[in-house]
Design an enzyme around this catalytic site. Structure first.
Site, PDB file in Angstrom:
ATOM      1  N   GLU A  58      29.390 -43.937  10.776  1.00  0.00           N
ATOM      2  CA  GLU A  58      29.715 -42.676  10.132  1.00  0.00           C
ATOM      3  C   GLU A  58      28.816 -42.227   9.097  1.00  0.00           C
ATOM      4  OE1 GLU A  58      30.587 -38.184  11.627  1.00  0.00           O
ATOM      5  OE2 GLU A  58      31.999 -39.733  11.051  1.00  0.00           O
ATOM      6  N   TRP A  79      28.917 -38.567  17.837  1.00  0.00           N
ATOM      7  CA  TRP A  79      27.966 -36.945  17.435  1.00  0.00           C
ATOM      8  C   TRP A  79      26.918 -37.096  19.019  1.00  0.00           C
ATOM      9  CZ3 TRP A  79      27.293 -34.092  14.192  1.00  0.00           C
ATOM     10  CH2 TRP A  79      28.421 -33.982  13.090  1.00  0.00           C
ATOM     11  N   TYR A  93      23.509 -34.985   9.064  1.00  0.00           N
ATOM     12  CA  TYR A  93      23.757 -34.606   7.718  1.00  0.00           C
ATOM     13  C   TYR A  93      22.734 -35.625   6.962  1.00  0.00           C
ATOM     14  CZ  TYR A  93      28.168 -32.342   8.928  1.00  0.00           C
ATOM     15  OH  TYR A  93      28.791 -31.213   9.012  1.00  0.00           O
ATOM     16  N   CYS A 154      29.128 -28.766   9.488  1.00  0.00           N
ATOM     17  CA  CYS A 154      30.380 -28.073   8.961  1.00  0.00           C
ATOM     18  C   CYS A 154      30.664 -28.300   7.475  1.00  0.00           C
ATOM     19  CB  CYS A 154      31.588 -28.477  10.023  1.00  0.00           C
ATOM     20  SG  CYS A 154      30.980 -29.142  11.994  1.00  0.00           S
ATOM     21  N   ARG A 174      32.766 -25.167   5.818  1.00  0.00           N
ATOM     22  CA  ARG A 174      32.865 -23.918   6.600  1.00  0.00           C
ATOM     23  C   ARG A 174      33.800 -23.291   7.841  1.00  0.00           C
ATOM     24  NH1 ARG A 174      30.596 -23.912  11.181  1.00  0.00           N
ATOM     25  NH2 ARG A 174      29.299 -25.470  12.154  1.00  0.00           N
ATOM     26  N   ASP A 177      38.776 -28.499  11.996  1.00  0.00           N
ATOM     27  CA  ASP A 177      39.425 -28.704  13.379  1.00  0.00           C
ATOM     28  C   ASP A 177      40.399 -29.939  12.457  1.00  0.00           C
ATOM     29  OD1 ASP A 177      40.369 -30.383  15.588  1.00  0.00           O
ATOM     30  OD2 ASP A 177      39.043 -30.319  15.795  1.00  0.00           O
ATOM     31  N   ASN A 185      36.456 -36.575   7.939  1.00  0.00           N
ATOM     32  CA  ASN A 185      36.421 -35.720   6.707  1.00  0.00           C
ATOM     33  C   ASN A 185      36.662 -36.662   5.159  1.00  0.00           C
ATOM     34  OD1 ASN A 185      36.483 -32.800   8.597  1.00  0.00           O
ATOM     35  ND2 ASN A 185      34.728 -34.653   8.198  1.00  0.00           N
ATOM     36  N   ILE A 216      43.363 -25.120  13.938  1.00  0.00           N
ATOM     37  CA  ILE A 216      44.306 -26.266  15.048  1.00  0.00           C
ATOM     38  C   ILE A 216      44.119 -25.588  16.578  1.00  0.00           C
ATOM     39  CG2 ILE A 216      46.495 -26.855  15.917  1.00  0.00           C
ATOM     40  CD1 ILE A 216      47.360 -26.738  13.147  1.00  0.00           C
ATOM     41  N   TYR A 217      43.344 -26.510  17.387  1.00  0.00           N
ATOM     42  CA  TYR A 217      43.549 -25.566  18.350  1.00  0.00           C
ATOM     43  C   TYR A 217      44.492 -25.772  19.867  1.00  0.00           C
ATOM     44  CZ  TYR A 217      38.045 -26.353  18.341  1.00  0.00           C
ATOM     45  OH  TYR A 217      36.702 -25.860  18.051  1.00  0.00           O
ATOM     46  N   ALA A 269      36.778 -30.004  21.280  1.00  0.00           N
ATOM     47  CA  ALA A 269      36.715 -29.353  21.639  1.00  0.00           C
ATOM     48  C   ALA A 269      35.322 -29.336  21.692  1.00  0.00           C
ATOM     49  CB  ALA A 269      36.825 -27.896  21.514  1.00  0.00           C
TER      50      ALA A 269
END
Length: 270
Positions: A58, A79, A93, A154, A174, A177, A185, A216-217, A269
């Site tokens: 990535e 992706w 990106y 993000c 912004r 997750d 990240n 957090i989902y 998600a």
């Protein structure tokens, strides 16, 4: 990594239940922050197994400047959900890192003309010629694209800072997750910092990360609670071939000493 586990614990404890576009509710906190010392090891989580190879592909894709996933999807599906049927990704990106659309006046016509700015290339130039500069900023947010895109950036801006011969990086995101995205990240920008530190003949400093909506989902809560029970293991090291940054390939990176607990499955998600 204790810093990551502390972030998880804060959001689990203090998060507010919040609805969002995915239909899966989150526990959300505003403007969470953590910082890690990159000189102490490569920050790849050890409390669950992280797919280093996918992360590396990535990052190299970002640095390529490509705005499609036709090459990337041969190595990872990260992706796939956000690209169109031809593999094009309007918010890629790398497109903005390497080919950010800008405008300058043509001295012959006096008219503005669209140009593309290689932001990473300019950062490398500053690291070598003016490392004390406070203008080493990269953005991946272009408003005309962002408000129409299926998934706008993000992690939309980051800045480098050199202090006492050490390269530091600050990332502003912004939306984050915490279970799935933040570990990637963290590793990706740590790797980018190592690449540019080597290019600029600098030592490693700190990676600092601010997440505007850190969430957090709700279907990730149990997995993260399991992760909190695990004691972090020593961090691995990464070696990078002595090559120009824009000539590095997958085989030029070597991860050593990575020991982790088993993976934890988290549903994406979309």
């Amino acid at each position: 990594m204790r810093e990551y586990l502390d972030l998880v614990e804060r959001v689990l404890t203090n998060g507010t239940l919040k609805k969002n576009r995915t239909g899966v509710d989150t526990l959300s906190c505003f403007a969470e922050h953590y910082s890690v010392d990159l000189s102490k090891g490569f920050p790849l989580l050890t409390t669950k197994k992280v797919n280093f190879n996918a992360m590396l592909h990535e990052v190299l894709w970002y640095l390529s400047g490509e705005d499609h996933i036709r090459n990337l999807r041969e190595h990872t599906k990260i992706w796939n959900a956000w690209a169109d049927e031809n593999g094009n990704l309007d918010s890629a990106y790398g497109r903005y890192w390497r080919r950010y659309p800008s405008a300058e006046i043509n001295p012959e016509t006096g008219q503005y003309e669209v140009v593309e700015v290689d932001q990473i290339g300019k950062i490398v130039h500053l690291l070598k010629t003016d490392p004390n500069s406070r203008r080493m900023v990269v953005i991946a947010w272009e408003p005309g694209n962002a408000f129409e895109s299926k998934l706008p950036a993000c992690h939309y801006t980051f800045a480098f800072n050199v202090l006492e011969g050490r390269l530091n990086c600050h990332l502003t995101q912004r939306s984050g997750d915490i279970a799935l995205g933040i570990p990637f990240n963290l590793a990706a920008y740590a790797l980018l910092t190592e690449i540019l530190a080597q290019e600029g003949n600098l030592r490693l400093g700190r990676f600092s990360h601010t997440i505007v909506d850190a969430h957090i989902y709700v279907n990730h809560v149990d997995g993260l609670k399991e992760q909190l029970k695990r004691t972090p293991k020593p961090l691995p090291k990464i070696e990078i071939a002595q090559k120009p940054w824009d000539q590095l390939r997958f085989e030029d990176f070597r991860l050593s000493g990575y020991e982790s607990y088993d993976p934890i499955k988290f549903q994406v998600a979309v």
